[in-house]
Write an enzyme that holds these catalytic residues in place. Sequence first.
Site, PDB file in Angstrom:
ATOM      1  N   GLY A 113       0.823  -1.198   0.000  1.00  0.00           N
ATOM      2  CA  GLY A 113       0.000   0.000   0.000  1.00  0.00           C
ATOM      3  C   GLY A 113       0.861   1.253   0.000  1.00  0.00           C
ATOM      4  CB  CYS A 114       0.185   4.656  -1.246  1.00  0.00           C
ATOM      5  SG  CYS A 114      -1.478   4.887  -0.580  1.00  0.00           S
ATOM      6  CG  PHE A 115      -1.231   5.730   3.888  1.00  0.00           C
ATOM      7  CD1 PHE A 115      -0.788   7.041   4.019  1.00  0.00           C
ATOM      8  CD2 PHE A 115      -2.571   5.514   3.619  1.00  0.00           C
ATOM      9  CE1 PHE A 115      -1.677   8.113   3.867  1.00  0.00           C
ATOM     10  CE2 PHE A 115      -3.451   6.572   3.472  1.00  0.00           C
ATOM     11  CZ  PHE A 115      -3.004   7.877   3.590  1.00  0.00           C
ATOM     12  CB  ALA A 116       2.061  -0.101   3.777  1.00  0.00           C
TER      13      ALA A 116
END
Lengths: 337, 337, 337, 337
Positions: free
Chosen positions: D148-151
């Site tokens: 994921g992008c945040f991850a």
Amino acid sequence: MVKVGIAGGSGYGGTELIHILLRHPHVDIAWVSSQQHVGKAVAELYPHLRGFLDHLKFSAVQDVPASSLDLLFLALPHGHAMKMVPGLPDRLAVIDLSGDFRISDPAVFEEYYGIPLEDPEVQKRFVYGLPEINREDVRRARYVSNPGCFATATILALYPLVKGGWVEGPVFVDTKTGSSGAGNSPTAGTHHPRRTNSLFPYKPFRHQHLPEIVQALGHPANRVVFQTYSAPFVRGIFASHYMTLRRPASPEEVRGLFMDHYGSEPFIRWVADKPDVNYVRHSNFTDIGAAVDGTYLIVWSVLDNLQKGAAGQAVQNMNIMCGFPEGTGLNLAPVHP
Amino acid sequence: MVKVGIAGGSGYGGTELIHILLRHPHVDIAWVSSQQHVGKAVAELYPHLRGFLDHLKFSAVQDVPASSLDLLFLALPHGHAMKMVPGLPDRLAVIDLSGDFRISDPAVFEEYYGIPLEDPEVQKRFVYGLPEINREDVRRARYVSNPGCFATATILALYPLVKGGWVEGPVFVDTKTGSSGAGNSPTAGTHHPRRTNSLFPYKPFRHQHLPEIVQALGHPANRVVFQTYSAPFVRGIFASHYMTLRRPASPEEVRGLFMDHYGSEPFIRWVADKPDVNYVRHSNFTDIGAAVDGTYLIVWSVLDNLQKGAAGQAVQNMNIMCGFPEGTGLNLAPVHP
Amino acid sequence: MVKVGIAGGSGYGGTELIHILLRHPHVDIAWVSSQQHVGKAVAELYPHLRGFLDHLKFSAVQDVPASSLDLLFLALPHGHAMKMVPGLPDRLAVIDLSGDFRISDPAVFEEYYGIPLEDPEVQKRFVYGLPEINREDVRRARYVSNPGCFATATILALYPLVKGGWVEGPVFVDTKTGSSGAGNSPTAGTHHPRRTNSLFPYKPFRHQHLPEIVQALGHPANRVVFQTYSAPFVRGIFASHYMTLRRPASPEEVRGLFMDHYGSEPFIRWVADKPDVNYVRHSNFTDIGAAVDGTYLIVWSVLDNLQKGAAGQAVQNMNIMCGFPEGTGLNLAPVHP
Amino acid sequence: MVKVGIAGGSGYGGTELIHILLRHPHVDIAWVSSQQHVGKAVAELYPHLRGFLDHLKFSAVQDVPASSLDLLFLALPHGHAMKMVPGLPDRLAVIDLSGDFRISDPAVFEEYYGIPLEDPEVQKRFVYGLPEINREDVRRARYVSNPGCFATATILALYPLVKGGWVEGPVFVDTKTGSSGAGNSPTAGTHHPRRTNSLFPYKPFRHQHLPEIVQALGHPANRVVFQTYSAPFVRGIFASHYMTLRRPASPEEVRGLFMDHYGSEPFIRWVADKPDVNYVRHSNFTDIGAAVDGTYLIVWSVLDNLQKGAAGQAVQNMNIMCGFPEGTGLNLAPVHP
């Protein structure tokens, strides 16, 4: 009618002050200064005000008609007010919007502002004008030092928690400001091609609003890690406060704590987990909300940096000092969209 | 490999040039100047370029290593290139991005730029580098004057109509620019609090790109009413052209006219009534579209002001001059969102 | 106190109406409807209004307490008001913000709105509520049809010129709207990734505000080429009008013409060549300015689409109908930055 | 040439994938699906791509020509990939951009995604594709789950610190996303009037990227307080990580730690205290920087959510899986302004 003057009326803080005072029923704006624009009409520099004060022109600050004014707002760059105040007549009430009179410890002031205090004795005559914390002091004051925008947001968010002894360890503050907070002089950080689609930090750990936060919270053991960011909106402070609690709390308990402190405050609203810059813009409100997960707590506070973060709070202080209802001139609902 | 230098590499036009040339397989960026930043690394001033040209530093413009370069891009403020060019060796190819060599009539130049032409004879050595209009002249040129961003948009939109004799009476041009068009120096007009939620005109009737439009359209009787606006986006020219036609036309006829002129152009796309800044951003395309209602015609042209409006077109010109495929280094699709 | 109801109070127009009426000293907001949000508190849907009308909940539109209201604002989607009005008691004053009652010719209405008029007779009871053009009709009216946002901007810009017979040939109108003009329902055109850095046209030649412009200007020979654009700001109409004059005019003559018509108007300000969305935002003003070059004239008009373009003008009409000073509740200065 | 297919090519992730693959020298885009747009040309839905793949049309996902493809990217909404993968031939390499295969613990998956895992055995065949952490696993994988992008932002920021045992107590993550992160379907949170001048939190403590962060950091005692915000830019993740260190560190020591881990990484750059969304936009870089004050540490990571946060990282994974140089198709400098 209270006759007020505004020294430094061409900055965004000064202009917002004019905007608010124009609708204040008990105030007459008698004088405005701007070193850059002496002789120019206010409405020429700020065309949105055309038709509202077409007679008013900027004077030089040294021409302040001190004897004919009742109250003087100082919206000057840091370092100017502390030179000007000693020469003012005692009877003139003063509300200063700069950082000059916010810090009582001269060493701390010099550390954060890079200049020495002019006269620590003058400093002592000023009351820190955050009504939700020390309204009674403001009521009795002739000299009020208006808090910083970031400081207002963070003190209001943390005060009940610190006073109640809820916090364990450091509080991390991640706080974002709109571009109007940088004033009306174009700089690299407010250049549209750079600012409008980005976000970036500045002054790591060392923003000058930090010492007034520590001082107002009044807790020597308290540790605040304070980080400011430039955000791509025009108006608003959005402050996020991260911390660990001494013991787990429920959302209801958190809400209860804040309601106990602020339940009757005219300019604080509880918003749970829905804080939003949109909902305070062009108003004097500070919206406070929180989310809690066991011992982890996030508290948000949101305000308009030119209103509750500057001119609005200055008028709120004036109202208290003058005995007007506290919301006079400030009772408008935020505007959205 | 073509060894190129860039005089004025710290402005947005120069930086975009660097960005494009970094991916050009036949070019070596050998030298970059900036009067403000002599000795500073390019990647320090423009951190997005970290890792791409970490060795490259800004030199002083007078230190141009003219004898070791093959081609020199001039991205200097107006008035500087015309002083620099006469001192350059004849063998050095030059592409100038300023207005200095765009206008052949000295009186017109002085009227719009406010300074006299240094030497009208030097002027004559320059070819106006709009490939879609005079590609063959560019191919034979050593000296190319790169068109203005507004001018590129409007000339491309009007050229087929004017050449075809379709227009009756004046053409009204309403053209909007993004904030990057004003360069990387902060000004009142690019101050984020003012720019980001607004739109405002500037230079009524008198923008300096007007004379090159009139000159390129080559029709003395043609009348162009030209109005520029500052719009709240960063990149893009969105130009709307309003006119009356000599006789009614259908959408198909209008499309046909433009296809006849531009059907094989690598950097022009027909978009009917769906022009959008989003669809050309970070590319060298000019999207052209139109809507027609009887004898009333609206033609839109949209481009990225730093690409087709400046650095992209300069590289397109270089490719033509050097015999490279015209799209070398420029063949990327626009980026959205 | 006038007891008012608002049918369609959850849209941006209805919400702005609530915002203005909250500060109106002679009005009591007695009822608000929203089909989507029946039973929900207004301040829950619009958190910026928390603390101002916490008791007020959205009702179903069919539950309108017609007999207990003095005046009903209709802020419903097009097509709804004309079904509702015939069932209302005669004594109830009505101000409709939709397009339903703006067009007197049923064929024209159907052409632009795509639905037939419910009852042309009801239509005739409505006065077109543009006070600067027909204040006296509004004063005598019980039923007022509030103009469209684009229409208000363009009619006010062109009325003195058309009435004075200054215009030769067509007027080309290039008019831009902020995203709030599309209402509070998310659509492709208001999706942030698409809207925020772009500009794009819609409805070439055929926007539904065109017929009310033509009707209000009342000049059959007049030709208006009308093109609307979506711009990347939230609030504001910025309209540019391009035309040829019958004879050359000086800036002073142009200013004189507009001053003659609007010099005593409370909500029109002359701004010469400095129109700017920033200077009207959150106010009821229409700023008008112009630039002239011989027989070519550009006239600009700027307004806040939710104020003078919708709710502000509706309150202005209410004030006239009710005999209140025209600016009651509307006398705030625009807000900038 | 590798023949690739893209299931879910009409979302922003899929479109960005197309954009990158168009310039990849070893890839042929053979098939693209979209349930909403079956039969429509890709360039009709995404006009910025006109001229680049005019032949390509969206198919229905069930018509995937699995036997003729070498590699399939899945850019479908959560819950779809895990139903599709079991039916694909074993020889087909798969890179999934959704959350379906990121979480190894079925109970955790269900808690955060609200749906059960289709088949935990299929889950085990997937490698978590964060090359900076487990490049060798990716090299050997046929099935890769793209982070994921945040991850990606948070794992890269914290990995060296957690692995090195530097952290004492909780890490507070304050992470902001641009509006493109919400996809191309308009919603209340991406409605321009609401989004463009604001900032607001969502999913307090419970964002679905949190479990993959905890899993990747692989430290059961590690505590991550994770808070996501919607910010008013289009592209970018700006993540701030606040923590206490076991012992005081100097800026040089912090830099050293990160250089030790990432010094030879092609897509990580060290930026000290100058992280900025502007400097990674439209590139595959993650810029990491930090500020330290005794035992208090702030680490920033910044990336483009559609590139390193989605499609760019997917191509990076593909390059590793296929044995291409890791930066193929990804070597463009970020674009600014």
